[in-house]
Write an enzyme that holds these catalytic residues in place. Structure first.
Site, PDB file in Angstrom:
ATOM      1  N   ALA A  77       0.863  -1.185   0.000  1.00  0.00           N
ATOM      2  CA  ALA A  77       0.000   0.000   0.000  1.00  0.00           C
ATOM      3  C   ALA A  77       0.894   1.227   0.000  1.00  0.00           C
ATOM      4  O   ALA A  77       1.867   1.282   0.754  1.00  0.00           O
ATOM      5  CB  ALA A  77      -0.882   0.000   1.242  1.00  0.00           C
ATOM      6  N   LYS A  78       0.558   2.200  -0.847  1.00  0.00           N
ATOM      7  CA  LYS A  78       1.303   3.458  -0.804  1.00  0.00           C
ATOM      8  C   LYS A  78       0.545   4.353   0.173  1.00  0.00           C
ATOM      9  O   LYS A  78      -0.311   5.159  -0.213  1.00  0.00           O
ATOM     10  CB  LYS A  78       1.384   4.074  -2.201  1.00  0.00           C
ATOM     11  CG  LYS A  78       2.393   5.196  -2.304  1.00  0.00           C
ATOM     12  CD  LYS A  78       2.591   5.608  -3.754  1.00  0.00           C
ATOM     13  CE  LYS A  78       3.422   6.874  -3.884  1.00  0.00           C
ATOM     14  NZ  LYS A  78       4.822   6.723  -3.483  1.00  0.00           N
ATOM     15  N   ALA A  79       0.821   4.119   1.457  1.00  0.00           N
ATOM     16  CA  ALA A  79       0.107   4.824   2.520  1.00  0.00           C
ATOM     17  C   ALA A  79       0.988   5.927   3.076  1.00  0.00           C
ATOM     18  O   ALA A  79       2.203   5.753   3.200  1.00  0.00           O
ATOM     19  CB  ALA A  79      -0.256   3.843   3.625  1.00  0.00           C
TER      20      ALA A  79
ATOM     21  N   TYR B 240       5.552   6.554   5.138  1.00  0.00           N
ATOM     22  CA  TYR B 240       6.587   7.559   4.883  1.00  0.00           C
ATOM     23  C   TYR B 240       7.152   8.149   6.160  1.00  0.00           C
ATOM     24  O   TYR B 240       8.083   8.952   6.112  1.00  0.00           O
ATOM     25  CB  TYR B 240       6.063   8.606   3.893  1.00  0.00           C
ATOM     26  CG  TYR B 240       5.987   7.965   2.524  1.00  0.00           C
ATOM     27  CD1 TYR B 240       7.040   8.071   1.631  1.00  0.00           C
ATOM     28  CD2 TYR B 240       4.905   7.155   2.178  1.00  0.00           C
ATOM     29  CE1 TYR B 240       7.004   7.411   0.417  1.00  0.00           C
ATOM     30  CE2 TYR B 240       4.866   6.487   0.970  1.00  0.00           C
ATOM     31  CZ  TYR B 240       5.914   6.624   0.085  1.00  0.00           C
ATOM     32  OH  TYR B 240       5.893   5.959  -1.105  1.00  0.00           O
TER      33      TYR B 240
END
Ligand code: PPE
Length: 307
Positions: A158-160, A164
């Site tokens: 998932a690019k959550a 980051y």
């Protein structure tokens, strides 16, 4: 990076003035990092502006939402159209596009489902991610003391937004140490990815990159480079990479929407190859740029023209 504050931002279905796209401080996302997002580039070509791999980016955004049980109110087609509309509204012939879906204002506490989902698409000019000279001269990177998220802690596919926080730790450490970027190892101690890029290396003529099981984001640039390498008869191996293989590789480079294809000239102050952009890196970079700039036939159907 330049924000055009007189531009428009697509916010919950409408294009609003840049300065009007605001949220409440008690929005769920502010407290618990409840967001998923994308980074997409739109390039100037002889036939007008073209978005690189729009379909795959929107698909990944929706997959990120699915992992976090987000019930997205738009179809893939509607959201893709909104991205095109946002680029048009901002009159940018080349830009970086940032769609974000997040949990908004309603009820605090970890359980997120009583907060409405909110949707944002912004676009701006974003030049060379790792500096003007990075694409030609290469960058200096350090192996981070921070590991990438271990399996079953946070989902790397998932690019959550929350992933980051891990990237920020690695990036800050790298910059403090005088490097341009960090490469993180995974939970096993094998190579994972950069704070915002995937990693490739060339060793004895083959191209290596860590597999999905090494806690990486399934990068769309990574996928593009794998396809281009295969089309050029370069052997591609997706397998666990020991840290030291980076040091003795002939070439190492990073891939990402923002970073594009960026050569690495040193890792932990050890010179990679002859310290310059390598031969295979150059060939792949050239091929990649000729496609995104519209100068080579788009045989993979990677470009979506804005007009
Ligand atoms: N790994 C990570 C952790 C990552 O953030 C990116 C993209 C990639 C790999 C490469 O994925 P792709 O863009 O699909 O090839 N990082 C985005 C955000 C960078 C930022 O600073 O923000 C990007 O490049 O848009």
């Amino acid at each position: 990076m330049v924000f055009n504050e007189s531009g428009k931002i697509w916010f919950n279905g409408e294009l609003v003035d840049w300065t009007e796209a605001n949220i409440h401080v008690l929005s769920h996302v502010v407290h618990y990092g409840s967001s998923v997002f994308e980074g997409i580039r739109c390039y100037k070509t002889p036939k007008g502006s073209a978005i690189f791999r729009l379909k795959e980016h929107v698909k990944r955004l929706f997959n990120s939402g699915k992992i976090y049980r987000m019930d997205i109110d738009y179809s893939v087609e509607e959201f893709s159209q909104a991205i095109i509309d946002t680029i048009k509204a901002n009159d940018l012939d080349e830009c970086y596009v940032r769609p974000v879906i997040f949990r908004g204002y309603g009820k605090l506490g970890v359980h997120p489902l009583e907060n409405p989902l909110e949707y944002v698409i912004a676009a701006w000019s974003w030049g060379k991610y790792l500096g003007e000279e990075a694409l030609e001269k290469g960058v200096d990177v350090g192996i981070s003391s921070w590991r990438r998220l271990a399996p079953n802690t946070m989902p790397n596919m998932a690019k959550a937004g929350s992933n980051y926080m891990n990237s920020q730790l690695a990036k800050m450490e790298a910059m403090e140490n005088g490097y341009d970027e960090a490469i993180m190892l995974d939970y096993q101690g094998t190579v994972s990815e950069g704070s915002g890029e995937n990693v490739f290396l060339v060793y004895e003529g083959a191209l290596y990159t860590p597999p999905l099981s090494s806690s990486i984001l399934p990068g769309i640039t990574r996928d593009s480079i794998i396809k281009l390498a295969e089309s050029m008869d370069i052997e591609v191996r997706q397998e666990n990479i020991p840290r030291e293989m980076l040091y003795i590789a002939n070439e190492v480079f990073l891939t990402g929407t923002a970073a594009e294809v960026t050569p690495i000239r040193s890792i932990d102050q050890i010179k990679i190859g002859n310290g310059e952009k390598g031969e295979i890196t150059s060939k792949l970079q050239e091929k990649f740029f000729s496609i995104i700039s519209g100068y080579q036939e788009d045989k993979y159907n990677w470009l979506t023209y804005v007009e």
